[in-house]
Design an enzyme around this catalytic site. Structure first.
Site, PDB file in Angstrom:
ATOM      1  N   ARG A  91       0.844  -1.200   0.000  1.00  0.00           N
ATOM      2  CA  ARG A  91       0.000   0.000   0.000  1.00  0.00           C
ATOM      3  C   ARG A  91       0.877   1.246   0.000  1.00  0.00           C
ATOM      4  O   ARG A  91       1.946   1.272   0.596  1.00  0.00           O
ATOM      5  CB  ARG A  91      -0.916   0.016   1.225  1.00  0.00           C
ATOM      6  CG  ARG A  91      -2.104  -0.956   1.118  1.00  0.00           C
ATOM      7  CD  ARG A  91      -3.022  -0.885   2.323  1.00  0.00           C
ATOM      8  NE  ARG A  91      -2.362  -1.355   3.520  1.00  0.00           N
ATOM      9  CZ  ARG A  91      -1.822  -0.598   4.451  1.00  0.00           C
ATOM     10  NH1 ARG A  91      -1.897   0.722   4.370  1.00  0.00           N
ATOM     11  NH2 ARG A  91      -1.225  -1.129   5.477  1.00  0.00           N
ATOM     12  N   TYR A 231      -1.396  -3.504  -6.841  1.00  0.00           N
ATOM     13  CA  TYR A 231      -1.248  -4.226  -5.576  1.00  0.00           C
ATOM     14  C   TYR A 231      -2.550  -4.231  -4.766  1.00  0.00           C
ATOM     15  O   TYR A 231      -3.231  -3.207  -4.662  1.00  0.00           O
ATOM     16  CB  TYR A 231      -0.107  -3.619  -4.728  1.00  0.00           C
ATOM     17  CG  TYR A 231      -0.138  -4.162  -3.320  1.00  0.00           C
ATOM     18  CD1 TYR A 231       0.314  -5.452  -3.044  1.00  0.00           C
ATOM     19  CD2 TYR A 231      -0.707  -3.429  -2.279  1.00  0.00           C
ATOM     20  CE1 TYR A 231       0.221  -5.985  -1.771  1.00  0.00           C
ATOM     21  CE2 TYR A 231      -0.801  -3.947  -0.996  1.00  0.00           C
ATOM     22  CZ  TYR A 231      -0.342  -5.232  -0.747  1.00  0.00           C
ATOM     23  OH  TYR A 231      -0.458  -5.756   0.512  1.00  0.00           O
ATOM     24  N   LYS A 240      -9.643  -2.374   1.596  1.00  0.00           N
ATOM     25  CA  LYS A 240      -9.313  -1.256   2.480  1.00  0.00           C
ATOM     26  C   LYS A 240     -10.055   0.027   2.085  1.00  0.00           C
ATOM     27  O   LYS A 240     -10.522   0.774   2.945  1.00  0.00           O
ATOM     28  CB  LYS A 240      -7.795  -1.014   2.510  1.00  0.00           C
ATOM     29  CG  LYS A 240      -7.015  -2.201   3.083  1.00  0.00           C
ATOM     30  CD  LYS A 240      -7.421  -2.477   4.507  1.00  0.00           C
ATOM     31  CE  LYS A 240      -7.132  -3.871   5.014  1.00  0.00           C
ATOM     32  NZ  LYS A 240      -5.773  -4.236   5.286  1.00  0.00           N
ATOM     33  N   HIS A 260     -10.381  -2.681  11.511  1.00  0.00           N
ATOM     34  CA  HIS A 260      -9.300  -3.533  10.996  1.00  0.00           C
ATOM     35  C   HIS A 260      -9.085  -4.675  11.987  1.00  0.00           C
ATOM     36  O   HIS A 260      -8.118  -4.680  12.736  1.00  0.00           O
ATOM     37  CB  HIS A 260      -8.035  -2.670  10.855  1.00  0.00           C
ATOM     38  CG  HIS A 260      -6.940  -3.285  10.035  1.00  0.00           C
ATOM     39  ND1 HIS A 260      -5.628  -2.885  10.138  1.00  0.00           N
ATOM     40  CD2 HIS A 260      -6.962  -4.243   9.075  1.00  0.00           C
ATOM     41  CE1 HIS A 260      -4.886  -3.584   9.296  1.00  0.00           C
ATOM     42  NE2 HIS A 260      -5.667  -4.420   8.643  1.00  0.00           N
ATOM     43  N   SER A 282      -1.280  -3.806  10.208  1.00  0.00           N
ATOM     44  CA  SER A 282      -0.932  -4.660   9.079  1.00  0.00           C
ATOM     45  C   SER A 282       0.309  -5.487   9.385  1.00  0.00           C
ATOM     46  O   SER A 282       1.289  -4.970   9.928  1.00  0.00           O
ATOM     47  CB  SER A 282      -0.683  -3.794   7.843  1.00  0.00           C
ATOM     48  OG  SER A 282      -1.836  -3.016   7.579  1.00  0.00           O
ATOM     49  N   CYS A 284       0.800  -7.763  11.586  1.00  0.00           N
ATOM     50  CA  CYS A 284       1.091  -7.920  13.015  1.00  0.00           C
ATOM     51  C   CYS A 284       0.313  -9.060  13.648  1.00  0.00           C
ATOM     52  O   CYS A 284       0.180  -9.120  14.872  1.00  0.00           O
ATOM     53  CB  CYS A 284       0.838  -6.612  13.750  1.00  0.00           C
ATOM     54  SG  CYS A 284       2.041  -5.355  13.317  1.00  0.00           S
ATOM     55  N   ASP A 307      -9.333  -9.946   8.783  1.00  0.00           N
ATOM     56  CA  ASP A 307      -8.776  -8.612   8.482  1.00  0.00           C
ATOM     57  C   ASP A 307      -9.746  -7.464   8.743  1.00  0.00           C
ATOM     58  O   ASP A 307      -9.319  -6.414   9.193  1.00  0.00           O
ATOM     59  CB  ASP A 307      -8.312  -8.576   7.022  1.00  0.00           C
ATOM     60  CG  ASP A 307      -7.400  -7.389   6.716  1.00  0.00           C
ATOM     61  OD1 ASP A 307      -6.428  -7.184   7.467  1.00  0.00           O
ATOM     62  OD2 ASP A 307      -7.654  -6.668   5.734  1.00  0.00           O
ATOM     63  N   ARG A 400       1.875 -12.232  -0.720  1.00  0.00           N
ATOM     64  CA  ARG A 400       0.538 -12.537  -0.196  1.00  0.00           C
ATOM     65  C   ARG A 400      -0.050 -13.781  -0.851  1.00  0.00           C
ATOM     66  O   ARG A 400       0.249 -14.086  -2.009  1.00  0.00           O
ATOM     67  CB  ARG A 400      -0.400 -11.356  -0.488  1.00  0.00           C
ATOM     68  CG  ARG A 400       0.022 -10.040   0.177  1.00  0.00           C
ATOM     69  CD  ARG A 400      -0.700  -9.816   1.467  1.00  0.00           C
ATOM     70  NE  ARG A 400      -0.102  -8.758   2.281  1.00  0.00           N
ATOM     71  CZ  ARG A 400      -0.624  -8.356   3.442  1.00  0.00           C
ATOM     72  NH1 ARG A 400      -1.734  -8.906   3.899  1.00  0.00           N
ATOM     73  NH2 ARG A 400      -0.035  -7.419   4.145  1.00  0.00           N
TER      74      ARG A 400
HETATM   75  P1  GTP Z   1      -2.462  -7.812   7.281  1.00  0.00           P
HETATM   76  O1  GTP Z   1      -3.011  -8.832   6.356  1.00  0.00           O
HETATM   77  O2  GTP Z   1      -1.326  -7.019   6.673  1.00  0.00           O
HETATM   78  O3  GTP Z   1      -3.486  -6.888   7.853  1.00  0.00           O
HETATM   79  O4  GTP Z   1      -1.688  -8.580   8.471  1.00  0.00           O
HETATM   80  P2  GTP Z   1      -2.109  -9.519   9.676  1.00  0.00           P
HETATM   81  O5  GTP Z   1      -2.338  -8.699  10.890  1.00  0.00           O
HETATM   82  O6  GTP Z   1      -3.159 -10.475   9.286  1.00  0.00           O
HETATM   83  O7  GTP Z   1      -0.730 -10.283   9.967  1.00  0.00           O
HETATM   84  P3  GTP Z   1      -0.335 -11.822   9.894  1.00  0.00           P
HETATM   85  O8  GTP Z   1      -1.146 -12.697  10.793  1.00  0.00           O
HETATM   86  O9  GTP Z   1      -0.302 -12.219   8.482  1.00  0.00           O
HETATM   87  O10 GTP Z   1       1.145 -11.805  10.497  1.00  0.00           O
HETATM   88  C1  GTP Z   1       2.195 -11.143   9.892  1.00  0.00           C
HETATM   89  C2  GTP Z   1       3.517 -11.572  10.422  1.00  0.00           C
HETATM   90  O11 GTP Z   1       3.530 -11.617  11.849  1.00  0.00           O
HETATM   91  C3  GTP Z   1       3.914 -12.941   9.928  1.00  0.00           C
HETATM   92  O12 GTP Z   1       5.226 -12.879   9.438  1.00  0.00           O
HETATM   93  C4  GTP Z   1       3.842 -13.812  11.148  1.00  0.00           C
HETATM   94  O13 GTP Z   1       4.776 -14.825  11.109  1.00  0.00           O
HETATM   95  C5  GTP Z   1       4.072 -12.845  12.296  1.00  0.00           C
HETATM   96  N1  GTP Z   1       3.319 -13.285  13.500  1.00  0.00           N
HETATM   97  C6  GTP Z   1       1.994 -13.506  13.575  1.00  0.00           C
HETATM   98  N2  GTP Z   1       1.623 -13.943  14.806  1.00  0.00           N
HETATM   99  C7  GTP Z   1       2.760 -13.978  15.530  1.00  0.00           C
HETATM  100  C8  GTP Z   1       3.045 -14.334  16.890  1.00  0.00           C
HETATM  101  O14 GTP Z   1       2.170 -14.711  17.680  1.00  0.00           O
HETATM  102  N3  GTP Z   1       4.347 -14.231  17.292  1.00  0.00           N
HETATM  103  C9  GTP Z   1       5.332 -13.812  16.450  1.00  0.00           C
HETATM  104  N4  GTP Z   1       6.568 -13.741  16.916  1.00  0.00           N
HETATM  105  N5  GTP Z   1       5.103 -13.485  15.161  1.00  0.00           N
HETATM  106  C10 GTP Z   1       3.843 -13.562  14.704  1.00  0.00           C
HETATM  107  C1  SPV Z   2      -2.960  -4.619   5.125  1.00  0.00           C
HETATM  108  O1  SPV Z   2      -1.992  -4.008   4.624  1.00  0.00           O
HETATM  109  O2  SPV Z   2      -3.442  -4.325   6.247  1.00  0.00           O
HETATM  110  C2  SPV Z   2      -3.568  -5.760   4.412  1.00  0.00           C
HETATM  111  C3  SPV Z   2      -3.135  -6.015   3.053  1.00  0.00           C
HETATM  112  O3  SPV Z   2      -4.433  -6.430   4.942  1.00  0.00           O
HETATM  113  S1  SPV Z   2      -3.842  -4.906   1.907  1.00  0.00           S
HETATM  114  O4  SPV Z   2      -5.090  -5.470   1.432  1.00  0.00           O
HETATM  115  O5  SPV Z   2      -2.896  -4.771   0.838  1.00  0.00           O
HETATM  116  O6  SPV Z   2      -4.107  -3.639   2.544  1.00  0.00           O
HETATM  117 MN    MN Z   3      -5.004  -5.659   6.917  1.00  0.00          MN
END
Ligand code: GTP
Ligand code: SPV
Ligand code: MN
Length: 619
Positions: A91, A231, A240, A260, A282, A284, A307, A400
């Site tokens: 983004r 993207y 979003k 979110h 994002s 996290c 999400d 992704r």
């Molecule tokens: P968006 O789709 O961008 O909104 O992200 P999201 O919040 O869904 O994040 P996602 O669950 O995909 O996690 C992103 C990163 O955080 C990955 O690389 C994971 O490996 C890492 N991660 C997720 N949960 C944990 C956790 O409990 N501990 C640690 N150390 N890393 C984590």
């Molecule tokens: C984020 O960035 O929080 C996502 C991926 O979930 S996107 O749809 O590209 O915003």
């Molecule tokens: Mn997101």
């Protein structure tokens, strides 16, 4: 290009009469489509019906064009890999605008430009921007088509990759269009162009995009204009742009919340069900927590969303949540058989589009963290030969997977309910190496909103820019609040006035990412986060112990279930430590943050900050 029967419809002229041959009886839609075609000058206009057959033909075309690589059907059936332009991987927050009539309505967290000026700029950029291409018209609905007040949109795009991805992420096509016609419904007009017109005879490139990118929202007429990027978050406009930025504005006006957040269902050993929503910035951990595979016996997790969550207070004053999306657009790196087997099983069923991952020699995909050991040879996301000693990741950090949500085995049945589920706890979380304990329970609702309003996290690869900087990210919505941030926080506070106070969710602050002195994670995370959820539920039930600190209640060392884990209660105490020195720095940062809001910051939150300072001073 194909018509509804999969026939070549290249010669089908655009019907501007609204007559029998017109693709829709929805006059407002028809005139908008004609207006856009006039402006963007595509070679042809195609109305997307959403069928399997149509998708097959579109993905065939994308494979021929080199945009998609077909994966090995034995291991990844009906799945594809795409590789973006290396400058179009995330983004673009710097280029994302809220163009309200009045500047103050966009608030300090958004870029703003005068809407007239912005429209003139966009008119210039979109003029002829679809030359040599097909213009796809994609009717979609966010949330349930059977909802009381279904939220329609129509994305016009010149990218077939966007069409194929939108088909996974939302309910699209003819059924949606018919319902829109029946209700003569309002729809959010969402216009997207990759900004790469083709001159007569000019060859296309696999990932057309423009160096100049604009992601623009007009709050008053609820419209979206996105230019120059292919993207996800910039181009799949239901996500979003609509379901968060525009929906947050609708939610303000109509008395609900667009957040979110993930939603999960937790069943205790006593067979009692709980619904928890959680907002993390994002990349996290939302997808990972939503698809959690618990490491403790007797607790079951099912998912509803990973999400975006829409929430409103129900008839009994309970907070009800729905997931408006139909797919996952998840971060690939870190998603593996050991960390997130539920996601891996969903992906393995196929029907997925991967973007910027690495390719294996047998036609599969790979990314960092998918398996403990990297394959001996890969083609990296830039198309280069890659071996484990390459010194750089094989997949882009923001690569992704895009997968239909109903491929998740642990999807809760309630996902399909238009009325959603009653939320009993809300978690706010960020990625902080220091300061923020593993889990803290807020004293009350207003203190919980305070926690959300001061949420902070280290920046990630999900947005263009430097990674690892601590920034405040209120409710994990910093890049997604469609209006003034102070008004947004006030909306949260005021809405709870409509609630049954007995049923108000409890609010918790979590941090899976705290480090120990030796640099390792203070908490194992992933499936072990079920242990924290267990403590959260036991707090709701009044059965778990806690220690009161200035910021709220944290677990005692032995109130977290450590069965089967190589950790001691003393380690838990370290993970939940509230360090006065770290918090002195934090309070300064919060002061600075709150100063940026100006006049709209609710007094209730200033009061909470003052109380927090008093408690630290007295400690
Ligand atoms: P968006 O789709 O961008 O909104 O992200 P999201 O919040 O869904 O994040 P996602 O669950 O995909 O996690 C992103 C990163 O955080 C990955 O690389 C994971 O490996 C890492 N991660 C997720 N949960 C944990 C956790 O409990 N501990 C640690 N150390 N890393 C984590
Ligand atoms: C984020 O960035 O929080 C996502 C991926 O979930 S996107 O749809 O590209 O915003
Ligand atoms: Mn997101």
């Amino acid at each position: 290009v194909l018509d509804e029967n999969g026939e070549n419809a290249a010669s089908q002229p655009l019907d501007t009469t609204g007559g029998a041959a017109a693709p829709t009886t929805h006059q407002a839609l028809l005139s908008w489509v004609n207006e856009v075609a006039e402006l963007t000058q595509p070679d042809r206009v195609y109305w997307v019906n959403g069928s399997v057959e149509e998708n097959r033909l579109l993905t065939d075309e994308l494979v021929d064009a080199g945009t998609l690589v077909r994966l090995n059907p034995e291991t990844f059936p009906n799945s594809f890999a795409a590789f973006s332009d290396p400058k179009d991987v995330a983004r673009v927050e710097e280029q994302t605008f809220i163009c309200s009539e009045k500047r103050e309505d966009a608030g300090f967290t958004n870029n703003w430009m005068d809407p007239g000026e912005m429209r003139a700029k966009l008119d210039g950029l979109f003029a002829g921007s679809m030359r040599g291409r097909t213009m796809y018209v994609v009717p979609f609905v966010m949330g349930h088509l059977a909802a009381e007040d279904p939220k329609f949109g129509v994305e016009i795009t010149d990218s077939a990759y966007v069409v194929a991805s939108m088909r996974i992420m939302a309910n699209i096509g003819t059924d949606v269009l018919r319902k829109m016609e029946e209700l003569d419904a309002f729809f959010v007009p969402a216009l997207h162009s990759v900004g790469f017109p083709l001159a007569e005879g000019e060859d296309d490139v696999p990932w057309p995009c423009s160096d100049e990118k604009w992601i623009v929202h007009f709050p008053e007429d609820r419209s979206i204009w996105s230019y120059g990027s292919g993207y996800g978050g910039n181009a799949l406009l239901g996500k979003k742009c609509y379901a968060l930025r525009i929906a947050s504005i609708m939610a303000r006006d109509e008395g609900w919340l667009a957040e979110h957040m993930l939603i999960l269902k937790l069943t205790s050993p006593e067979q009692k069900d709980y619904y928890v929503s959680a907002a993390f910035p994002s990349a996290c951990g939302k997808t990972n927590l939503a698809l959690l595979d618990p490491t403790i016996d007797g607790w079951k997790v099912e998912t509803l969303g990973d999400d975006i969550t829409w929430m409103r207070f129900g008839k009994e004053g309970e907070l009800r949540a729905v997931n408006p999306e139909a797919g996952l657009f998840g971060v690939a790196p870190g998603t593996g058989w050991s960390t997130n087997p539920n996601a891996m099983r969903a992906i393995a069923k196929g029907n997925s589009i991967f973007t910027n991952v690495a390719l294996t020699d047998d036609g599969g995909v790979w990314w960092e963290g998918m398996t403990d050991e990297a394959p001996a040879h890969l083609t990296d996301w830039l198309g280069q030969e890659w071996t484990p000693d390459a010194g750089h990741p094989a997949a882009h950090p923001n690569s992704r997977f895009c997968t239909p949500i109903d491929q998740i085995d642990m999807l809760a049945d309630e996902y399909h309910s238009p009325n959603g589920v009653p939320v009993s706890a809300i978690l706010f979380g960020g990625r902080r190496k220091t300061t923020v304990p593993l889990v803290t329970e807020a004293r009350d609702w207003a203190s919980g909103i305070f926690m959300g309003s001061t949420l902070s996290s280290e920046t990630t690869a999900a947005a263009a820019g430097q990674v690892g900087l601590v920034r405040r990210d209120p409710m994990a919505m910093l890049p997604f609040i469609g209006y003034d941030a102070g008004d947004y926080l006030r909306h949260w506070i005021e809405l709870s006035g409509k609630a049954n106070q007995e049923k108000l969710p409890k609010i918790f602050l979590v941090n899976w990412f705290r480090r120990t002195a030796d640099g390792g994670f203070a908490w194992p995370g992933f499936g072990d986060n079920a242990r924290v959820l267990k403590w959260v539920i036991e707090r709701l039930e009044g059965t778990a112990d806690a220690v009161e600190t200035p910021i709220g209640f944290v677990p005692t060392g032995d109130s977290i279930d450590l069965t089967g884990l190589d950790m001691t209660p003393a380690d838990v105490e370290q993970a939940v430590r509230v360090d006065p020195q770290e918090w002195a720095t934090e309070l300064d940062a919060i002061d600075e943050w709150y100063e940026r809001f100006g006049a709209t910051l609710p007094q209730e939150l200033k009061d909470r900050l003052a109380e927090l300072k008093d408690r630290f001073a007295a400690a």
